[in-house]
Design an enzyme around this catalytic site. Structure first.
Site, PDB file in Angstrom:
ATOM      1  N   CYS A  33       0.808  -1.233   0.000  1.00 19.34           N
ATOM      2  CA  CYS A  33       0.000   0.000   0.000  1.00 19.34           C
ATOM      3  C   CYS A  33       0.837   1.277   0.000  1.00 19.34           C
ATOM      4  O   CYS A  33       0.296   2.361  -0.186  1.00 19.34           O
ATOM      5  CB  CYS A  33      -0.923   0.007   1.220  1.00 19.34           C
ATOM      6  SG  CYS A  33       0.014  -0.061   2.758  1.00 19.34           S
ATOM      7  N   CYS A 107      -1.122  -5.243   7.044  1.00 15.77           N
ATOM      8  CA  CYS A 107      -0.895  -4.009   7.807  1.00 15.77           C
ATOM      9  C   CYS A 107      -0.270  -4.302   9.167  1.00 15.77           C
ATOM     10  O   CYS A 107       0.445  -3.463   9.723  1.00 15.77           O
ATOM     11  CB  CYS A 107      -2.211  -3.268   8.019  1.00 15.77           C
ATOM     12  SG  CYS A 107      -3.178  -3.106   6.515  1.00 15.77           S
TER      13      CYS A 107
HETATM   14 FE1  FES Z   1      -1.387   0.460   4.422  1.00 13.64          FE
HETATM   15 FE2  FES Z   1      -2.935  -0.765   6.168  1.00 13.64          FE
HETATM   16  S1  FES Z   1      -3.474  -0.165   4.133  1.00 13.64           S
HETATM   17  S2  FES Z   1      -0.897  -0.203   6.400  1.00 13.64           S
END
Ligand code: FES
Length: 166
Positions: A33, A107
């Site tokens: 992400c 995450c």
């Molecule tokens: Fe990036 Fe959770 S979406 S750390």
């Protein structure tokens, strides 16, 4: 969706911020992400003379799951020896949080990896022996950080500025 414990840690995260003159610093990036995390440790010794994590703080603009996981990690490792702290896995964290949605499991890795990096930083700065597992994990984490920095260059630059308060 999220457990009550996740929501509670997200809304009231423990140990957020930076330790001035930290003994060890870790920075990691999530290649999935592009979110980054910085983590700081203050190192002390227990009565047996073993190194312990006396204090720990983190900063991230990651999502609710990343914030809750990091908050929980800081609670789990405070006062622990390096060996005990490094044994805490993402499963221990998610278990303590009452679970995380499957798509958010990546995450929860940020916190444990940032801790590995802060301990690595402390050991290498002080020319202490680095366990093979910590070394290998460090190399993989740095590769992933490079990948994230390449793929999310501008996004990471903005996060860095924000986290440094610029
Ligand atoms: Fe990036 Fe959770 S979406 S750390």
């Amino acid at each position: 969706m999220y457990s009550e414990k996740v929501i509670e840690h997200f809304q009231h995260p423990r140990n957020v911020g930076e330790i001035e003159k930290a003994d060890g610093r870790g920075k990691v990036g999530n290649p999935i992400c592009g979110d980054i995390m910085k983590l700081y440790i203050k190192v002390g010794e227990n009565e047996k003379g073993e190194k312990i994590i006396e204090d720990i703080k983190f900063k991230t603009l990651g999502c609710a799951a990343a914030i809750a996981s990091s908050s929980m990690l800081t609670e789990l490792v405070k006062g622990k020896t390096f060996t005990e702290a490094l044994k805490i896995s993402k499963n221990d964290i998610t278990g303590s949080l009452g679970g995380l949605p499957t798509i958010k499991l990546h995450c929860s890795v940020l916190a444990t990896e940032a801790l590995n990096e802060a301990i690595y930083d402390y050991l290498s700065k002080n020319k202490l022996s680095i366990p093979e597992e910590v070394q290998k994990k460090h190399e993989r984490i740095q590769e992933e950080l490079k990948k994230a920095e390449k793929q999310y260059k501008e996004f990471i630059r903005v996060q860095e500025k924000f986290l440094e308060g610029k």
